[in-house]
Design an enzyme around this catalytic site. Structure first.
Site, PDB file in Angstrom:
ATOM      1  N   GLU A  77      84.176 -20.558  42.261  1.00  0.00           N
ATOM      2  CA  GLU A  77      84.776 -19.836  43.374  1.00  0.00           C
ATOM      3  C   GLU A  77      83.792 -18.796  43.902  1.00  0.00           C
ATOM      4  OE1 GLU A  77      88.193 -18.350  41.392  1.00  0.00           O
ATOM      5  OE2 GLU A  77      87.072 -16.874  40.226  1.00  0.00           O
ATOM      6  N   GLY A 123      78.459 -19.098  36.549  1.00  0.00           N
ATOM      7  CA  GLY A 123      79.756 -18.964  35.903  1.00  0.00           C
ATOM      8  C   GLY A 123      80.176 -17.540  35.604  1.00  0.00           C
ATOM      9  N   CYS A 164      77.227   2.207   7.220  1.00  0.00           N
ATOM     10  CA  CYS A 164      75.762   2.335   7.161  1.00  0.00           C
ATOM     11  C   CYS A 164      75.059   1.810   8.411  1.00  0.00           C
ATOM     12  CB  CYS A 164      75.212   1.622   5.922  1.00  0.00           C
ATOM     13  SG  CYS A 164      75.198  -0.191   6.013  1.00  0.00           S
ATOM     14  N   CYS A 178      80.696  -4.694   3.932  1.00  0.00           N
ATOM     15  CA  CYS A 178      79.240  -4.692   3.912  1.00  0.00           C
ATOM     16  C   CYS A 178      78.720  -5.058   2.521  1.00  0.00           C
ATOM     17  CB  CYS A 178      78.747  -3.305   4.314  1.00  0.00           C
ATOM     18  SG  CYS A 178      76.947  -3.146   4.382  1.00  0.00           S
ATOM     19  N   HIS A 234      76.326  -8.484  25.516  1.00  0.00           N
ATOM     20  CA  HIS A 234      77.586  -8.060  24.908  1.00  0.00           C
ATOM     21  C   HIS A 234      77.646  -8.374  23.420  1.00  0.00           C
ATOM     22  CE1 HIS A 234      79.728  -8.109  29.097  1.00  0.00           C
ATOM     23  NE2 HIS A 234      78.999  -7.035  28.906  1.00  0.00           N
TER      24      HIS A 234
END
Length: 303
Positions: free
Chosen positions: A273, A245, A165, A203, A154
């Site tokens: 859990e 996790g 760019c 940038c 991610h």
């Protein structure tokens, strides 16, 4: 593998979730074992270990998860801010949110679970064995703990990408730009600052100065195909898989471990859990990852 066909980040939709549950239920398995000695017998022989981690690992370091009850920044949940549409509508608000998250991370440290994974990678590496971390987390705590073989599916809080760019770079500046200094308070009563777009992170490539965005995969965006291909290769070749996790409800990561289990490879889940995938796995160790992982991944002392 199915990951090559499902590459968009998001919560499993009800139809897909139902089909996954049907698929899992059609492979009825005994309740997963919590026998640590049996797990370690497999672990000590494994030569190619994949470790899939999610928000639960970082939560034990005090990192906000923005998921579930109370998972709000001001009056928004992450799913409302972590989208291309939200950034297009209000880049100032989205940058406040990510600036807050970056600054929070300055105060957090890797916990015993991160450290156990990093130490395991280092020690097994000296024996010619391989450990790869496939993480959904964007906080770089695995990196800070010492892990080197990491696939951040991610992205990272500490990378930026120019929307003009396309240049991507690491960025550890604090604050990331002058206009964001002291901004980003999460309290519900805090008003948006409405920073002019020209004062947001820009940038620094020659002749560009385009608007920067966090180099993370937002909801509705495709995962990086190169990283996904690398993850697929790791999962196809591993002889032991750990799921640490993670809620197993965000795809495509939710399908990684069940597919490994489907080809007969031992999968061990470490979580607070049960998850929708728990019954597909050979092992489940209940409790905080920082407590359950270190003894599971410790290696015998060399004499």
């Amino acid at each position: 593998m199915i990951v090559s066909r499902l590459t968009v980040r998001g919560i499993i939709k009800s139809q897909l979730y139902a089909s996954l549950r049907k698929d899992w239920n059609s492979h009825t398995m005994a309740r997963p074992s919590s026998d640590l000695a049996a797990f370690r017998e497999i672990f000590l022989k494994a030569s190619n270990i994949a470790i899939i981690t999610g928000a639960g690992v970082s939560a034990e370091s005090g990192v906000p998860t923005f998921r579930g009850a109370g998972g709000y920044w001001r009056k928004w949940q992450a799913q409302e801010l972590a989208t291309p549409e939200a950034f297009s509508r209000n880049p100032s608000r989205v940058w406040e949110f990510y600036h807050y998250r970056r600054e929070v991370m300055v105060t957090k440290n890797p916990n015993p679970a991160h450290l156990a994974i990093a130490e395991c990678e280092e020690q097994l590496g000296r024996q010619g064995r391989k450990v790869t971390v496939i993480t959904q987390n964007i906080d770089e705590l695995h990196r800070r703990a010492g892990s080197k073989n990491i696939l951040e599916i991610h992205g990272s809080l500490f990378k930026t990408r120019c929307i003009s760019c396309g240049h991507e770079a690491s960025n550890y500046n604090s604050p990331i730009c002058a206009a964001l200094e002291g901004k980003g308070a999460p309290d519900p009563d805090t008003l948006d600052v409405q920073i002019p777009v020209q004062d947001l992170p820009r940038c620094n490539q020659a002749g560009c100065s385009g608007l920067l965005r966090p180099a993370v995969v937002w909801f509705g965006e495709a995962l990086d195909s190169d990283i996904l291909s690398q993850a697929e290769k790791v999962l196809d070749g591993c002889d032991l898989c750990l799921v640490v996790g993670t809620s197993s409800v965000v795809y495509p990561a939710a399908m990684f471990a069940p597919q490994v289990a489907a080809r007969g490879v031992p999968v061990a889940e470490f979580n607070m859990e049960n998850t929708p995938a728990t019954m597909r796995f050979r092992f489940h160790f209940h409790g905080p990852c920082g407590t359950t992982l270190p003894p599971a991944l410790s290696l015998p002392k060399q004499h």
